[in-house]
Design a protein around this motif. Structure first.
Motif, PDB file in Angstrom:
ATOM      1  N   THR A 139       0.760   3.386  -2.349  1.00  0.00           N
ATOM      2  CA  THR A 139       0.647   1.928  -2.394  1.00  0.00           C
ATOM      3  C   THR A 139       1.584   1.347  -3.447  1.00  0.00           C
ATOM      4  O   THR A 139       2.306   0.372  -3.194  1.00  0.00           O
ATOM      5  N   ALA A 140       1.588   1.954  -4.628  1.00  0.00           N
ATOM      6  CA  ALA A 140       2.481   1.501  -5.698  1.00  0.00           C
ATOM      7  C   ALA A 140       3.942   1.712  -5.321  1.00  0.00           C
ATOM      8  O   ALA A 140       4.806   0.881  -5.648  1.00  0.00           O
ATOM      9  N   LYS A 141       4.233   2.796  -4.616  1.00  0.00           N
ATOM     10  CA  LYS A 141       5.615   3.082  -4.210  1.00  0.00           C
ATOM     11  C   LYS A 141       6.123   2.017  -3.239  1.00  0.00           C
ATOM     12  O   LYS A 141       7.284   1.570  -3.347  1.00  0.00           O
ATOM     13  N   ILE A 142       5.288   1.611  -2.295  1.00  0.00           N
ATOM     14  CA  ILE A 142       5.683   0.556  -1.366  1.00  0.00           C
ATOM     15  C   ILE A 142       6.002  -0.730  -2.123  1.00  0.00           C
ATOM     16  O   ILE A 142       7.056  -1.349  -1.927  1.00  0.00           O
ATOM     17  N   ALA A 143       5.089  -1.123  -3.003  1.00  0.00           N
ATOM     18  CA  ALA A 143       5.277  -2.367  -3.746  1.00  0.00           C
ATOM     19  C   ALA A 143       6.501  -2.308  -4.648  1.00  0.00           C
ATOM     20  O   ALA A 143       7.272  -3.271  -4.742  1.00  0.00           O
ATOM     21  N   LEU A 162      10.523  -0.024 -10.977  1.00  0.00           N
ATOM     22  CA  LEU A 162       9.950  -1.114 -11.774  1.00  0.00           C
ATOM     23  C   LEU A 162      10.832  -1.409 -12.982  1.00  0.00           C
ATOM     24  O   LEU A 162      11.108  -2.571 -13.301  1.00  0.00           O
ATOM     25  N   GLY A 163      11.288  -0.371 -13.663  1.00  0.00           N
ATOM     26  CA  GLY A 163      12.137  -0.561 -14.824  1.00  0.00           C
ATOM     27  C   GLY A 163      13.441  -1.253 -14.476  1.00  0.00           C
ATOM     28  O   GLY A 163      13.884  -2.166 -15.183  1.00  0.00           O
ATOM     29  N   VAL A 164      14.081  -0.833 -13.380  1.00  0.00           N
ATOM     30  CA  VAL A 164      15.329  -1.474 -12.956  1.00  0.00           C
ATOM     31  C   VAL A 164      15.080  -2.947 -12.648  1.00  0.00           C
ATOM     32  O   VAL A 164      15.862  -3.817 -13.062  1.00  0.00           O
ATOM     33  N   ALA A 165      14.009  -3.235 -11.927  1.00  0.00           N
ATOM     34  CA  ALA A 165      13.700  -4.628 -11.582  1.00  0.00           C
ATOM     35  C   ALA A 165      13.428  -5.458 -12.828  1.00  0.00           C
ATOM     36  O   ALA A 165      13.854  -6.616 -12.927  1.00  0.00           O
ATOM     37  N   GLU A 166      12.734  -4.884 -13.800  1.00  0.00           N
ATOM     38  CA  GLU A 166      12.484  -5.597 -15.048  1.00  0.00           C
ATOM     39  C   GLU A 166      13.783  -5.844 -15.815  1.00  0.00           C
ATOM     40  O   GLU A 166      13.981  -6.921 -16.397  1.00  0.00           O
ATOM     41  N   GLY A 167      14.673  -4.853 -15.808  1.00  0.00           N
ATOM     42  CA  GLY A 167      15.959  -5.026 -16.476  1.00  0.00           C
ATOM     43  C   GLY A 167      16.781  -6.130 -15.835  1.00  0.00           C
ATOM     44  O   GLY A 167      17.397  -6.956 -16.539  1.00  0.00           O
ATOM     45  N   GLN A 211       6.826  10.942  -6.973  1.00  0.00           N
ATOM     46  CA  GLN A 211       6.769   9.602  -6.399  1.00  0.00           C
ATOM     47  C   GLN A 211       6.453   8.551  -7.468  1.00  0.00           C
ATOM     48  O   GLN A 211       6.981   7.436  -7.442  1.00  0.00           O
ATOM     49  N   LEU A 212       5.623   8.912  -8.425  1.00  0.00           N
ATOM     50  CA  LEU A 212       5.262   7.962  -9.476  1.00  0.00           C
ATOM     51  C   LEU A 212       6.406   7.780 -10.473  1.00  0.00           C
ATOM     52  O   LEU A 212       6.534   6.716 -11.088  1.00  0.00           O
ATOM     53  N   ILE A 213       7.244   8.785 -10.627  1.00  0.00           N
ATOM     54  CA  ILE A 213       8.475   8.608 -11.401  1.00  0.00           C
ATOM     55  C   ILE A 213       9.353   7.552 -10.728  1.00  0.00           C
ATOM     56  O   ILE A 213       9.906   6.662 -11.386  1.00  0.00           O
ATOM     57  N   LEU A 245      -0.417  -2.215  -9.881  1.00  0.00           N
ATOM     58  CA  LEU A 245      -0.577  -1.080  -8.968  1.00  0.00           C
ATOM     59  C   LEU A 245      -0.119   0.220  -9.624  1.00  0.00           C
ATOM     60  O   LEU A 245      -0.740   1.276  -9.428  1.00  0.00           O
ATOM     61  N   ALA A 246       0.953   0.151 -10.394  1.00  0.00           N
ATOM     62  CA  ALA A 246       1.436   1.343 -11.096  1.00  0.00           C
ATOM     63  C   ALA A 246       0.422   1.809 -12.131  1.00  0.00           C
ATOM     64  O   ALA A 246       0.177   3.010 -12.287  1.00  0.00           O
ATOM     65  N   GLU A 247      -0.174   0.873 -12.835  1.00  0.00           N
ATOM     66  CA  GLU A 247      -1.187   1.230 -13.836  1.00  0.00           C
ATOM     67  C   GLU A 247      -2.371   1.932 -13.185  1.00  0.00           C
ATOM     68  O   GLU A 247      -2.866   2.947 -13.692  1.00  0.00           O
ATOM     69  N   LYS A 248      -2.814   1.417 -12.055  1.00  0.00           N
ATOM     70  CA  LYS A 248      -3.921   2.055 -11.336  1.00  0.00           C
ATOM     71  C   LYS A 248      -3.529   3.460 -10.870  1.00  0.00           C
ATOM     72  O   LYS A 248      -4.325   4.412 -10.991  1.00  0.00           O
TER      73      LYS A 248
END
Length: 393
Positions: free
Chosen positions: A323-327, A240-245, A232-234, A291-294
Motif C-alpha cells: 500500500t505504501a509502495k503504491i502511494a 518519498l525522500g526524492v519527492a520531499e527533496g 520494497q520499503l527501502i 502510510l510509510a510510518e504504518k
C-alpha cells in the motif's frame, strides 16, 4: 567539501542530514557525470552509518528499522543514487541475518562494524546467466554475468548468486576483490546514474561452502521472507525522500519569484494557483509519510517476532508495504513532474538539472511493476488472500 567529523553522540538522523547537505552541493553535477561516487561513498563510510543495522553484539549500533529508513529518506532528498546504494547495504545485511545463522555471519558483521565495510549487490534472481558448479564438498565455481548489480563497484563484501544444475538459487558472501570478479561499468540509464547498477562478471570464481547462505536459505520461512519486503520499503523511503527533496527545492524557488504577469498579486507565494499546486504536493507527501510510518511499524513488529513469525503475520506486513509502495510511487512521479508548473521555464535549464528528481524516481519505480502491487492489494481486499512470498513481494 570537507569530510564529516565522526560524532557518534549525534543521532543517525543528524549524521544523515549532515551528509545530505554535503551531497546536495554536487548532486546535479555528479548526476550528469554518472560513474562511481567514490568520494561520497567514503564519506558514508566515515560517518559510521554503515554499522547502523548490525546488532550491538557484533559491534554495530543495533538501530531499529524506523531509524534506518529515516536515514535513507534523508539522504534521498539530496541524492537518490547514494541513498539507493546505502539502503541496499542495509538490505544485504538483513538478507544475511534472514538467510543464515549467527555462527556464519558473526565475523562478516564484526568486520563491517570495525572496518566500515560497504556491501555490494549481485543478487538478481531473474538473471540466470551466472551458473554454479560444485567441484568438491567444500568448493563451488560461479561463472557468468549478473545484471542490475547496485553498489557493486567500490564495495568490500559482495552478495553473489547463481543457479546450480538443478536450477536451485545459491547465494553467497565473498570479498569483492576475490579473483575472477569484475565489473563492466556499463550502467548508462537515464536515472540513478551513480548507483553502479550495471553488469558484474564472474570468471570461474571460487566460493566456499561456508560462504553460502543455506540455513534457512532464501525465502524458506515466513521470517526469512521478510527480505523482499524490506527491499520494497527501502524503495518507499527512496521515493518519498526524492519527492520531499523536489518539494523543498520548488518551495524555496517560488519564495523568490514574482507572480505571473496577469496575476492579481505581486509575489508567487500569494498566487492562488501556485498555492493550490503546493497543497496538492503536500497532501500527497503527507499521505505517503503516514502510510510509510504504518508499514515500518508492522515490519518492526514482525522483525521482533523472529523465527516464530506466521504466514498470516507476514502477509499483514506485505499488504502494509505494498500500500505504501503504491502511494510513494504515484506521489513521487506526480510531484517530480509537476514542480516545473510552479517554478516556470527557467527551472528547465540544463545547469540546474532539476529533471534528475523525475528521472531518478521514474527509473527506480520500474524495478518491479507497480501494476502488480495494485493487484496484490486488490486481491487481498476482495478475497483476503495475501501475496505469495517472492523476491518482489
Amino acid at each position: 567539501m570537507n569530510a564529516p567529523a565522526k560524532d557518534f553522540s549525534a543521532s543517525p538522523q543528524a549524521i544523515a542530514q549532515h551528509l545530505a547537505e554535503q551531497f546536495a552541493q554536487t548532486a546535479a553535477q555528479r548526476d550528469k557525470q554518472g560513474g562511481n561516487p567514490k568520494y561520497e561513498r567514503d564519506l558514508i563510510r566515515q560517518s559510521g552509518l554503515l554499522s547502523l543495522s548490525i546488532p550491538q553484539i557484533y559491534g554495530g549500533q543495533g538501530a531499529d528499522w524506523s531509524t534506518i529508513f529515516d536515514t535513507i529518506r534523508i539522504i534521498a532528498r539530496a541524492d537518490s543514487s547514494l541513498a539507493h546504494v546505502y539502503g541496499f547495504h542495509h538490505l544485504l545485511i538483513a538478507t544475511v541475518q534472514l538467510f543464515a545463522q549467527p555462527e556464519q555471519y558473526a565475523d562478516w558483521f564484526k568486520q563491517t562494524a570495525e572496518q566500515h565495510f560497504f556491501w555490494g549487490n549481485t543478487l538478481n534472481p531473474r538473471d540466470h546467466r551466472t551458473q554454479v558448479q560444485q567441484i568438491s564438498a567444500q568448493e563451488f565455481i560461479f561463472h557468468g554475468d549478473k545484471s542490475f548489480c547496485s553498489g557493486s563497484i567500490d564495495s568490500d563484501l559482495l552478495l553473489c548468486s547463481g543457479f546450480n544444475e538443478a536450477g536451485k538459487l545459491l547465494i553467497g558472501v565473498i570479498p569483492t576483490q576475490r579473483e575472477g570478479v569484475s565489473f563492466l561499468g556499463d550502467w548508462d540509464n537515464m536515472g540513478q546514474r551513480q548507483t553502479d547498477s550495471g553488469t558484474s562478471h564472474f570468471e570461474q570464481v571460487k566460493v566456499y561452502q561456508h560462504e553460502l547462505l543455506l540455513n534457512p536459505g532464501p525465502l524458506s520461512t515466513p521470517y526469512s521472507s521478510l527480505r523482499p519486503l524490506i527491499a520494497q520499503l527501502i524503495f518507499v523511503h527512496l521515493f518519498l525522500g526524492v519527492a520531499e527533496g523536489a518539494f523543498d527545492l520548488a518551495k524555496q524557488t517560488v519564495k523568490d519569484q514574482k507572480a505571473w504577469s496577469t496575476a492579481l498579486v505581486k509575489d508567487a507565494v500569494d498566487d492562488p494557483f501556485t498555492q493550490k499546486h503546493f497543497a496538492e504536493f503536500y497532501v500527497r507527501l503527507e499521505s505517503v509519510r503516514l502510510l510509510a510510518e504504518k508499514a515500518v511499524q508492522t515490519l518492526q513488529t514482525a522483525w521482533q517476532v523472529g523465527e516464530n513469525l506466521t504466514s498470516e503475520q507476514r502477509g499483514e506486513v506485505s499488504i502494509a508495504i505494498a500500500t505504501a509502495k503504491i502511494a510513494a510511487t504515484e506521489a513521487s512521479l506526480y510531484i517530480t513532474q509537476n514542480i516545473f508548473q510552479v517554478m516556470g521555464a527557467r527551472s528547465t535549464t540544463a545547469k540546474l538539472n532539476i529533471d534528475r528528481f523525475w528521472r531518478n524516481v521514474r527509473t527506480q519505480t520500474l524495478h518491479d511493476p507497480i501494476d502488480y502491487k495494485y493487484q496484490e492489494v486488490g486481491e487481498w481486499i476482495l478475497t483476503g488472500k495475501v501475496p505469495t512470498p517472492s523476491f518482489y513481494a
